[in-house]
Design an enzyme around this catalytic site. Structure first.
Site, PDB file in Angstrom:
ATOM      1  N   THR A 249     -12.688   3.162  -5.154  1.00 25.96           N
ATOM      2  CA  THR A 249     -13.048   2.536  -6.456  1.00 25.96           C
ATOM      3  C   THR A 249     -13.630   3.556  -7.342  1.00 25.96           C
ATOM      4  O   THR A 249     -13.802   4.625  -6.967  1.00 25.96           O
ATOM      5  CB  THR A 249     -14.123   1.400  -6.157  1.00 25.96           C
ATOM      6  OG1 THR A 249     -15.149   2.263  -5.446  1.00 25.96           O
ATOM      7  CG2 THR A 249     -13.631   0.256  -5.166  1.00 25.96           C
TER       8      THR A 249
ATOM      9  N   GLY B  49     -13.550  13.558 -11.053  1.00 19.87           N
ATOM     10  CA  GLY B  49     -13.521  13.156  -9.587  1.00 19.87           C
ATOM     11  C   GLY B  49     -14.780  12.509  -9.374  1.00 19.87           C
ATOM     12  O   GLY B  49     -14.932  11.510  -9.053  1.00 19.87           O
TER      13      GLY B  49
ATOM     14  N   TYR C 239     -13.945   9.116  -0.176  1.00 20.48           N
ATOM     15  CA  TYR C 239     -12.537   9.670  -0.632  1.00 20.48           C
ATOM     16  C   TYR C 239     -12.688  10.242  -1.946  1.00 20.48           C
ATOM     17  O   TYR C 239     -11.781  10.021  -2.865  1.00 20.48           O
ATOM     18  CB  TYR C 239     -11.578   8.763  -0.559  1.00 20.48           C
ATOM     19  CG  TYR C 239     -10.207   9.430  -0.420  1.00 20.48           C
ATOM     20  CD1 TYR C 239      -9.885  10.576  -0.601  1.00 20.48           C
ATOM     21  CD2 TYR C 239      -9.104   8.768   0.354  1.00 20.48           C
ATOM     22  CE1 TYR C 239      -8.789  11.444  -0.681  1.00 20.48           C
ATOM     23  CE2 TYR C 239      -7.762   9.455   0.323  1.00 20.48           C
ATOM     24  CZ  TYR C 239      -7.654  10.784   0.019  1.00 20.48           C
ATOM     25  OH  TYR C 239      -6.642  11.350   0.341  1.00 20.48           O
TER      26      TYR C 239
ATOM     27  N   CYS D  18       4.047  19.821  -4.509  1.00 19.73           N
ATOM     28  CA  CYS D  18       4.331  20.220  -3.004  1.00 19.73           C
ATOM     29  C   CYS D  18       3.154  20.895  -2.781  1.00 19.73           C
ATOM     30  O   CYS D  18       2.915  21.898  -3.676  1.00 19.73           O
ATOM     31  CB  CYS D  18       5.551  21.178  -2.851  1.00 19.73           C
ATOM     32  SG  CYS D  18       6.924  20.036  -2.499  1.00 19.73           S
TER      33      CYS D  18
ATOM     34  N   ASN E 168     -13.647  -7.827  -4.250  1.00 14.97           N
ATOM     35  CA  ASN E 168     -14.596  -6.709  -4.621  1.00 14.97           C
ATOM     36  C   ASN E 168     -14.710  -5.870  -3.276  1.00 14.97           C
ATOM     37  O   ASN E 168     -15.095  -6.466  -2.158  1.00 14.97           O
ATOM     38  CB  ASN E 168     -15.908  -7.201  -5.175  1.00 14.97           C
ATOM     39  CG  ASN E 168     -16.781  -6.171  -5.573  1.00 14.97           C
ATOM     40  OD1 ASN E 168     -17.469  -5.535  -4.803  1.00 14.97           O
ATOM     41  ND2 ASN E 168     -16.790  -6.252  -7.039  1.00 14.97           N
ATOM     42  N   ALA E 169     -14.910  -4.790  -3.189  1.00 16.38           N
ATOM     43  CA  ALA E 169     -14.629  -3.869  -2.123  1.00 16.38           C
ATOM     44  C   ALA E 169     -16.144  -4.174  -1.172  1.00 16.38           C
ATOM     45  O   ALA E 169     -16.039  -4.355  -0.274  1.00 16.38           O
ATOM     46  CB  ALA E 169     -15.004  -2.319  -2.460  1.00 16.38           C
TER      47      ALA E 169
ATOM     48  N   GLY F  33      -8.285   7.551 -13.836  1.00 16.81           N
ATOM     49  CA  GLY F  33      -9.620   7.899 -13.350  1.00 16.81           C
ATOM     50  C   GLY F  33     -10.762   7.632 -14.031  1.00 16.81           C
ATOM     51  O   GLY F  33     -11.548   8.418 -14.584  1.00 16.81           O
TER      52      GLY F  33
HETATM   53  P1  NAD Z   1      -8.867   4.016 -11.634  1.00 19.30           P
HETATM   54  O1  NAD Z   1      -9.845   3.826 -12.651  1.00 19.30           O
HETATM   55  O2  NAD Z   1      -7.466   4.332 -12.096  1.00 19.30           O
HETATM   56  O3  NAD Z   1      -8.674   2.707 -10.658  1.00 19.30           O
HETATM   57  C1  NAD Z   1      -9.854   2.106 -10.110  1.00 19.30           C
HETATM   58  C2  NAD Z   1      -9.646   0.749  -9.433  1.00 19.30           C
HETATM   59  O4  NAD Z   1     -10.633   0.063  -8.742  1.00 19.30           O
HETATM   60  C3  NAD Z   1      -8.995  -0.116 -10.481  1.00 19.30           C
HETATM   61  O5  NAD Z   1      -7.798  -0.758 -10.164  1.00 19.30           O
HETATM   62  C4  NAD Z   1     -10.090  -1.210 -10.228  1.00 19.30           C
HETATM   63  O6  NAD Z   1      -9.622  -2.543 -10.548  1.00 19.30           O
HETATM   64  C5  NAD Z   1     -10.743  -1.055  -9.049  1.00 19.30           C
HETATM   65  N1  NAD Z   1     -12.110  -1.466  -8.818  1.00 19.30           N
HETATM   66  C6  NAD Z   1     -13.234  -1.327  -9.531  1.00 19.30           C
HETATM   67  N2  NAD Z   1     -14.366  -1.452  -9.034  1.00 19.30           N
HETATM   68  C7  NAD Z   1     -13.855  -2.195  -7.953  1.00 19.30           C
HETATM   69  C8  NAD Z   1     -14.786  -2.730  -6.943  1.00 19.30           C
HETATM   70  N3  NAD Z   1     -15.943  -3.001  -7.002  1.00 19.30           N
HETATM   71  N4  NAD Z   1     -14.000  -3.349  -5.623  1.00 19.30           N
HETATM   72  C9  NAD Z   1     -12.746  -3.297  -5.633  1.00 19.30           C
HETATM   73  N5  NAD Z   1     -11.994  -2.687  -6.632  1.00 19.30           N
HETATM   74  C10 NAD Z   1     -12.457  -2.082  -7.906  1.00 19.30           C
HETATM   75  O7  NAD Z   1      -9.189   5.053 -10.783  1.00 19.30           O
HETATM   76  P2  NAD Z   1      -8.416   6.277  -9.965  1.00 19.30           P
HETATM   77  O8  NAD Z   1      -7.686   7.044 -10.988  1.00 19.30           O
HETATM   78  O9  NAD Z   1      -7.618   5.352  -8.857  1.00 19.30           O
HETATM   79  O10 NAD Z   1      -9.782   6.883  -9.262  1.00 19.30           O
HETATM   80  C11 NAD Z   1     -10.303   6.188  -8.196  1.00 19.30           C
HETATM   81  C12 NAD Z   1     -11.673   7.036  -7.609  1.00 19.30           C
HETATM   82  O11 NAD Z   1     -11.055   8.260  -6.996  1.00 19.30           O
HETATM   83  C13 NAD Z   1     -12.329   7.856  -8.986  1.00 19.30           C
HETATM   84  O12 NAD Z   1     -13.814   7.926  -8.802  1.00 19.30           O
HETATM   85  C14 NAD Z   1     -11.768   9.199  -9.041  1.00 19.30           C
HETATM   86  O13 NAD Z   1     -12.729  10.093  -9.551  1.00 19.30           O
HETATM   87  C15 NAD Z   1     -11.523   9.572  -7.743  1.00 19.30           C
HETATM   88  N6  NAD Z   1     -10.506  10.682  -7.497  1.00 19.30           N
HETATM   89  C16 NAD Z   1     -10.162  10.743  -6.126  1.00 19.30           C
HETATM   90  C17 NAD Z   1      -9.241  11.780  -5.897  1.00 19.30           C
HETATM   91  C18 NAD Z   1      -8.961  12.169  -4.672  1.00 19.30           C
HETATM   92  O14 NAD Z   1      -8.330  13.206  -4.320  1.00 19.30           O
HETATM   93  N7  NAD Z   1      -9.182  11.345  -3.543  1.00 19.30           N
HETATM   94  C19 NAD Z   1      -8.758  12.559  -7.230  1.00 19.30           C
HETATM   95  C20 NAD Z   1      -8.952  12.130  -8.317  1.00 19.30           C
HETATM   96  C21 NAD Z   1      -9.955  11.025  -8.550  1.00 19.30           C
END
Ligand code: NAD
Length: 547
Positions: free
Chosen positions: A257, A484, A314, A402, A235-236, A45
């Protein structure tokens, strides 16, 4: 680099299993097989750390090894600060992490304090040592995409295209979650090494050489209504704009991302390495171009929505980041939690997980058999266990997630403790959960967005949750800020109980695993949700709701 890995087996290196269990969980979060950047003590994260720094980590390890069975170790933002005489039934570890007085609760000030070594960002389960790698998020992600399919597409994503991004520690759960619900996934990540890593570990089915190729492959699979996940480097913001320009309308668009943290979000036109370098040499410039990229990213998602795609945030605070850089209608698409997860929280259903401290996968397979036998009628549970056993190799300590409800958690927790007592498992088991749970989090752009009574930002609930779990005798309780969605946007709590087969553990489990989700049901009943209001009136509800 020193490599940290959890001990396994049933030999103690601490003075009791409560301490030993917590020590193993801490070290497990740093296992190079699951941690994002173990050298920096980051589990996942963006920058979610398990300890403030190396010295703190070593001091925590030492403290846990010498901690008596009637003592409690206090941890302040990843640094151990004191050991107190409490009593046997009290938590062995209490933590507070990344908390700031609200007036000062923003990333810039947090960063300043962090650089002075005064605080550390714990994300959610990194700070409370209950991170278990991607499986931890997989079931939630699988469940979310199932709810998306149920709400919009008759219960399946078959023949549907999902465009998303981010293949990080959390985001890499998306491809399997989408394909196992029948869909076709295009997942964009800016880091080639990460996309390759996900290919090697079979988290994606194939890696396309370009976005055009990814779209061609997707079309072919959609026409045959066959699932596939396609990873592609990009890049997204660029990729979403390009898909719009091809006139392709994905059925679903989202993204994972690390938009919650500008310093981790890679700006357009930079590779991850270039971004890291610029972040060090010219942080102002970095933030400026990251903001420009986020703006384009959000605008592209809004355009997908206008063209008829189902679009949702998300859980990474993307909309708020977009809003802050001037996208007025950034919130025109919803967040996943209020849209798809809320009904589950109303019944105290959330991401329950358990971790075999023996290190032996057989312990988890044995508990899989038992959970299926006690909750026989639950078809989704069976589907989940089948999927995860088939698709998922264990990394680090074997674990299972679970989504259990307020009745099921205590039943199952007590059974696990009994199995440990009878020697049916090779060592004790840690029982824990994500912070994304009914009572555990206040996060107005995620879990508590658009609450029926407007109580989105009321953070009393996670604080009460942590206090109640302490009073109920959990082994570890933690209260955190910023998980998050980033600093300023959430308060949340973590809890763990070590099932060591003892009577004392049975009591801890019975109290905590009832109180923790029951408070969640009360929180949603209090906010006016009918499902929760009905549950608190039922004869089997384990608490008395005072109205
Ligand atoms: P992470 O840091 O492990 O991975 C992020 C990924 O995004 C990396 O692989 C990076 O290369 C890529 N990235 C960065 N900038 C980018 C861009 N502009 N375009 C494309 N790719 C890009 O993070 P993570 O643990 O996978 O978490 C991702 C996000 O989800 C965080 O913001 C986190 O807080 C949030 N999150 C969501 C949930 C959920 O339940 N949905 C839970 C926890 C965290």
């Amino acid at each position: 680099m020193e490599i940290f890995k959890s001990p396994t087996g049933n030999k103690l290196s601490c003075k009791g299993w409560q301490q030993e269990g917590l020590l193993r969980l801490l070290l497990n979060c740093l296992n190079p097989d699951i941690a994002k950047d173990p050298e920096e003590l980051v589990a996942y994260g963006g920058t979610g750390k398990v300890a403030r720094d190396l010295n703190s980590l070593k001091a925590i390890i030492e403290a846990l090894k010498t901690l008596e069975n009637d003592e409690t170790l206090l941890i302040q933002s990843g640094k151990p600060v004191g050991i107190f005489r409490t009593f046997e039934f009290a938590p062995r570890v209490i933590m507070a992490g990344a908390l700031l007085v609200p007036r000062w609760a923003n990333w810039d000030y947090f960063q300043e304090l962090s650089e002075k070594g005064l605080t550390a960002y714990g994300q959610s389960t990194a700070g409370s040592w209950s991170y278990i790698g991607t499986q931890g998020i997989l079931q939630g992600t699988w469940e979310t995409f199932f709810q998306v399919a149920k709400r919009h597409f008759g219960g399946s994503l078959r023949g549907k295209l999902v465009l998303t991004s981010g293949l990080g520690e959390m985001g890499s759960a998306q491809p399997i979650a989408i394909t196992s619900n029948g869909g076709v996934a295009i997942v964009v990540d800016v880091d080639r090494a990460i996309v390759k890593k996900r290919l090697i570990s079979s988290m994606i089915d194939i890696m396309a050489s370009s976005l055009e190729e990814a779209c061609e492959i997707a079309k072919e699979y959609i026409s045959r209504a066959e699932p596939i996940s396609i990873g592609v480097v990009g890049n997204a913001a660029d990729a979403y704009e390009a898909v719009l320009s091809y006139n392709i309308k994905p059925d679903v668009v989202t993204d994972q991302t690390p938009a919650h943290d500008l310093k981790s979000y890679v700006p357009s036109d930079l590779s991850p390495e270039e971004a890291r370098e610029l972040g060090k040499t010219n942080p102002e410039m970095y933030e400026k171009i990251a903001r420009d990229t986020i703006k384009r990213h959000v605008l592209a998602m809004i355009e997908f929505k206008k063209r008829g795609s189902v679009v949702f945030d998300y859980g990474n605070n993307l909309r708020e980041q977009g809003h802050r850089v001037g996208v007025k209608d950034a919130f025109c698409f919803p967040g996943f939690a209020s849209e798809y997860i809320r009904p589950l929280f109303c019944e105290g259903r959330g991401p329950f997980r358990w971790i075999a401290l023996s290190g032996d996968p057989e312990d988890i397979y044995r508990t899989d058999e038992i959970i299926l036998s006690i909750f026989k009628g639950d078809g989704r549970l069976k589907e989940w266990i089948d999927l995860v056993e088939r698709r998922f190799a264990f990394h680090g300590l074997p674990a299972r997630v679970c989504w259990l409800n307020y009745k099921e958690r205590a039943v199952f927790g007590n059974i696990i403790n009994e199995m440990v007592k009878l020697g049916e498992l090779k060592a004790p088991v840690a029982i824990t959960r994500d912070h994304m749970d009914a009572a555990a989090v206040a996060s107005p752009f995620r879990e508590t967005e658009a609450m029926k009574d407007g109580s989105d930002a009321v953070a009393d609930w996670p604080v009460l949750n942590a206090l109640l779990n302490c009073a109920s005798g959990a082994s570890l309780v933690g209260l955190y800020h910023g998980g998050g969605v980033g600093i300023g946007y959430s308060i949340h709590s973590g809890v763990t109980v070590i099932a060591d087969g003892s009577r004392e553990a049975q009591k801890r489990l019975d109290l905590v695993l009832k109180a923790d989700p029951a408070l969640g049901v009360i929180r949603y009943a209090d906010a006016g949700y009918e499902i929760a209001k009905d549950i608190i009136k039922s004869a089997v509800f384990p608490a008395k709701a005072v109205e």
